[in-house]
Design an enzyme around this catalytic site. Structure first.
Site, PDB file in Angstrom:
ATOM      1  N   ARG A  96     126.115  61.374  20.384  1.00 52.38           N
ATOM      2  CA  ARG A  96     127.038  60.962  19.324  1.00 52.38           C
ATOM      3  C   ARG A  96     126.386  61.280  17.978  1.00 52.38           C
ATOM      4  O   ARG A  96     125.347  60.721  17.655  1.00 52.38           O
ATOM      5  CB  ARG A  96     127.328  59.458  19.413  1.00 52.38           C
ATOM      6  CG  ARG A  96     128.146  58.976  18.236  1.00 52.38           C
ATOM      7  CD  ARG A  96     128.340  57.463  18.225  1.00 52.38           C
ATOM      8  NE  ARG A  96     129.109  57.095  17.057  1.00 52.38           N
ATOM      9  CZ  ARG A  96     128.784  56.145  16.194  1.00 52.38           C
ATOM     10  NH1 ARG A  96     127.697  55.416  16.357  1.00 52.38           N
ATOM     11  NH2 ARG A  96     129.539  55.906  15.148  1.00 52.38           N
ATOM     12  N   HIS A 139     130.725  58.788   8.827  1.00 51.78           N
ATOM     13  CA  HIS A 139     129.641  57.802   8.933  1.00 51.78           C
ATOM     14  C   HIS A 139     129.065  57.613   7.527  1.00 51.78           C
ATOM     15  O   HIS A 139     127.905  57.903   7.271  1.00 51.78           O
ATOM     16  CB  HIS A 139     128.592  58.270   9.940  1.00 51.78           C
ATOM     17  CG  HIS A 139     127.732  57.153  10.485  1.00 51.78           C
ATOM     18  ND1 HIS A 139     127.608  56.875  11.830  1.00 51.78           N
ATOM     19  CD2 HIS A 139     126.967  56.221   9.860  1.00 51.78           C
ATOM     20  CE1 HIS A 139     126.793  55.845  12.011  1.00 51.78           C
ATOM     21  NE2 HIS A 139     126.386  55.425  10.812  1.00 51.78           N
ATOM     22  N   GLU A 184     132.048  51.797  11.738  1.00 45.57           N
ATOM     23  CA  GLU A 184     131.793  50.470  11.174  1.00 45.57           C
ATOM     24  C   GLU A 184     132.398  50.191   9.810  1.00 45.57           C
ATOM     25  O   GLU A 184     131.676  49.870   8.861  1.00 45.57           O
ATOM     26  CB  GLU A 184     130.279  50.233  11.059  1.00 45.57           C
ATOM     27  CG  GLU A 184     129.560  50.151  12.360  1.00 45.57           C
ATOM     28  CD  GLU A 184     128.149  49.551  12.210  1.00 45.57           C
ATOM     29  OE1 GLU A 184     127.736  49.252  11.087  1.00 45.57           O
ATOM     30  OE2 GLU A 184     127.487  49.385  13.227  1.00 45.57           O
ATOM     31  N   ASN A 326     129.912  49.032  18.354  1.00 46.69           N
ATOM     32  CA  ASN A 326     128.497  48.925  17.996  1.00 46.69           C
ATOM     33  C   ASN A 326     128.097  47.465  18.101  1.00 46.69           C
ATOM     34  O   ASN A 326     128.696  46.601  17.450  1.00 46.69           O
ATOM     35  CB  ASN A 326     128.247  49.388  16.558  1.00 46.69           C
ATOM     36  CG  ASN A 326     128.430  50.892  16.395  1.00 46.69           C
ATOM     37  OD1 ASN A 326     128.663  51.604  17.369  1.00 46.69           O
ATOM     38  ND2 ASN A 326     128.312  51.359  15.172  1.00 46.69           N
ATOM     39  N   TYR A 328     124.776  44.856  17.877  1.00 46.33           N
ATOM     40  CA  TYR A 328     123.359  44.626  17.584  1.00 46.33           C
ATOM     41  C   TYR A 328     122.934  43.182  17.772  1.00 46.33           C
ATOM     42  O   TYR A 328     121.892  42.904  18.327  1.00 46.33           O
ATOM     43  CB  TYR A 328     123.045  45.032  16.128  1.00 46.33           C
ATOM     44  CG  TYR A 328     123.008  46.516  15.930  1.00 46.33           C
ATOM     45  CD1 TYR A 328     121.832  47.236  16.126  1.00 46.33           C
ATOM     46  CD2 TYR A 328     124.150  47.217  15.543  1.00 46.33           C
ATOM     47  CE1 TYR A 328     121.787  48.616  15.952  1.00 46.33           C
ATOM     48  CE2 TYR A 328     124.111  48.591  15.373  1.00 46.33           C
ATOM     49  CZ  TYR A 328     122.934  49.285  15.572  1.00 46.33           C
ATOM     50  OH  TYR A 328     122.893  50.640  15.415  1.00 46.33           O
ATOM     51  N   GLU A 393     126.666  52.174  19.640  1.00 39.97           N
ATOM     52  CA  GLU A 393     125.375  51.847  19.040  1.00 39.97           C
ATOM     53  C   GLU A 393     124.900  50.518  19.595  1.00 39.97           C
ATOM     54  O   GLU A 393     125.699  49.600  19.804  1.00 39.97           O
ATOM     55  CB  GLU A 393     125.436  51.716  17.507  1.00 39.97           C
ATOM     56  CG  GLU A 393     125.582  53.017  16.780  1.00 39.97           C
ATOM     57  CD  GLU A 393     125.594  52.855  15.258  1.00 39.97           C
ATOM     58  OE1 GLU A 393     124.904  51.943  14.733  1.00 39.97           O
ATOM     59  OE2 GLU A 393     126.294  53.629  14.607  1.00 39.97           O
TER      60      GLU A 393
END
Ligand code: PNW
Length: 488
Positions: A96, A139, A184, A326, A328, A393
């Site tokens: 990606r 991005h 995002e 994504n 985290y 991610e």
């Protein structure tokens, strides 16, 4: 030597006994992720025009903590073969990466052939190595001239983005079958247009800029999605999705209800996901009602959260073939009312914070909460009719040149296990790309926090990609299609 060998067998024996094994489906796709501005360098080469991150990082007293820039970064514009080699060495089957808008279109919206050639070459080489390209269109590197027109707060941006998407489908759609429109928006809309933490570093009162940004992002996503379906899908047969990020919200104590949890999730993820993936479409009702009411109370004749027309609601509804997620970290939550706080501070009126027991990375915002990934995936399954999900991610930060990256290895093991459990419980996760393939320019944190599974010494002119221990973990996972987690 002998003793050493003995110890090794012993410890691997221990491991075999005290480890749990989590499997993945046989067709599961493993890979790594990156982003143009964070890795490419060559910021003023071959017709690339300035982006908002060039502006933010070049200005005097820039907000980048170490005063660094992405001018050179990992030099992937020149060393993309090293990235491909790094992917190959692990056995990854997908990569990606993002395309830099300022490389492929000029200020007058003409095609910049050198930019097209660069990505074309990269895509061809990946395909030769049997690595699927998964492309993020945006991005965060908006051409500066578009920011000068108001950027994502100007409704005209929707058409500009549609034209950019058209250019990408046209030149690369024969070979790229997975498109992610935006990375995002939850980070860059409020970061860039509400709080000023990210480029273009604009601050607005009561999230007015951030809400305008997310509104136009959603419309631009819808435009790009339908353009693909109407003009390209018949020939190209690919998929288009959007990349959203969120943590899970855990109740901080027994007084926090499921309703509070849902409210927090709707204000965070739902702001972006609901218009596309929910059963009814449009913004989440709790959000719509709260912000309309507050706007009235503030004496405005319009809502700070813009309204979609009925036609827009319908066109956005279902406008994605997958959800790129994504993940985290997560939070504990508590409503302001429990704390006796002023509700005017935030529209959700939910306070979120970290449990002191959660393991901390080198990034202040990033603590390890693998359970959060499990609960998030189930929340998505239950609220959005079990969409196809790619984890695009997930990763951990440490300090520069940490080759023995045991913190990352442990984080990845536990998160992969959580993902495996969610799949077992019915979630449709089919791809995982770790953040990130290499160390890179970590936005306002510059080169002080490192997310790569390959280390880079940014004073080395060759930018050698040096495998960290997590590379061995990923090799094993790709080979065996399972992950082992130590039990204590
Ligand atoms: C993502 N948070 O950003 C981005 O997509 C990457 O470009 C970035 O390098 C990576 O994660 C690591 O930061 C995030 O505060 C930034 O929760 C901030 C947050 C989450 C993701």
């Amino acid at each position: 030597m002998k003793l050493f060998l003995k110890l090794l067998t012993l410890s691997s024996l221990n491991f075999a006994i005290f480890a749990e094994i989590y499997n993945f489906p046989s067709n599961f796709v493993w890979g790594a992720a990156s982003a143009s501005y964070q890795i490419e360098g060559a910021w003023n080469v071959d017709g690339r025009i300035p982006s908002i991150w060039d502006t933010a990082s070049h200005k005097n007293n820039s907000s980048v903590v170490d005063g660094s820039t992405g001018d050179d970064a990992a030099m992937s514009y020149y060393y993309y073969e090293k990235d491909i080699q790094a992917l190959k060495d692990i056995g990854f089957k997908t990569y990606r990466f993002s395309i830099a808008w300022p490389r492929v279109l000029t200020k007058t919206n003409q095609v910049n052939q050198a930019g097209i050639d660069y990505y074309s070459k990269l895509i061809d080489r990946l395909k030769e190595e049997e690595i699927k390209p998964m492309v993020t269109m945006y991005h965060w590197d908006l051409p500066q001239y578009l920011q000068d027109l108001g950027g994502w707060t100007n409704p005209a941006i929707v058409k500009y983005f549609e034209h950019y998407a058209d250019t990408l489908y046209k030149h690369f759609g024969d070979r790229v079958k997975e498109w992610i429109t935006f990375n995002e928006p939850a980070t860059f809309c409020d970061g860039g247009y509400s709080w000023g933490w990210h480029a273009p570093e604009i601050r607005t009162e009561k999230q007015i800029g951030g809400y305008l940004c997310s509104h136009h992002i959603l419309l631009a996503h819808g435009a790009a999605y339908h353009l693909y379906k109407n003009k390209y899908f018949a020939d190209q047969q690919g998929k288009v999705g959007i990349c959203l990020n969120t943590g899970y919200s855990f109740p901080a104590n027994e007084n926090v209800t499921d309703e509070h949890v849902d409210r927090a999730m709707h204000f965070g993820l739902g702001r972006y996901a609901n218009p596309i993936y929910s059963v009814d479409g449009d913004y989440p009702r709790v959000m719509r009602e709260a912000i309309d009411q507050k706007s009235t109370d503030e004496g405005r004749r319009w809502s700070r959260l813009p309204h979609f027309t009925t036609a827009q609601v319908e066109s956005l509804h279902g406008a994605a073939d997958f959800l790129a997620l994504n993940y985290y970290t997560s939070s504990l939550i508590q409503p302001y009312s429990h704390l006796g706080w002023n509700p005017a501070d935030s529209d959700s009126e939910i306070h979120s914070f970290h449990d002191d027991n959660w393991k901390r990375s080198s990034s202040s915002w990033l603590v390890s909460v693998p359970e959060g990934l499990y609960h998030l995936l189930l929340w998505i399954k239950d609220n959005y009719n079990n969409p196809l999900v790619y984890i695009t991610e997930n990763g951990w930060s440490d300090l520069p040149m940490t080759i023995e990256d045991d913190g990352r290895v442990e984080y990845l093991r536990e998160h992969l296990a959580a993902m495996s459990r969610a799949i077992t419980d019915g979630c449709r996760v089919e791809t995982y790309t770790v953040w990130s393939l290499t160390d890179n320019f970590e936005w306002m944190r510059g080169y002080t926090e490192r997310f790569g599974i390959y280390a880079i010494n940014f004073t080395d002119p060759e930018r050698k990609r040096i495998p960290k221990n997590s590379v061995d973990l990923m090799k094993q996972v790709v080979r065996d299609n399972f992950v082992e987690v130590e039990k204590d």
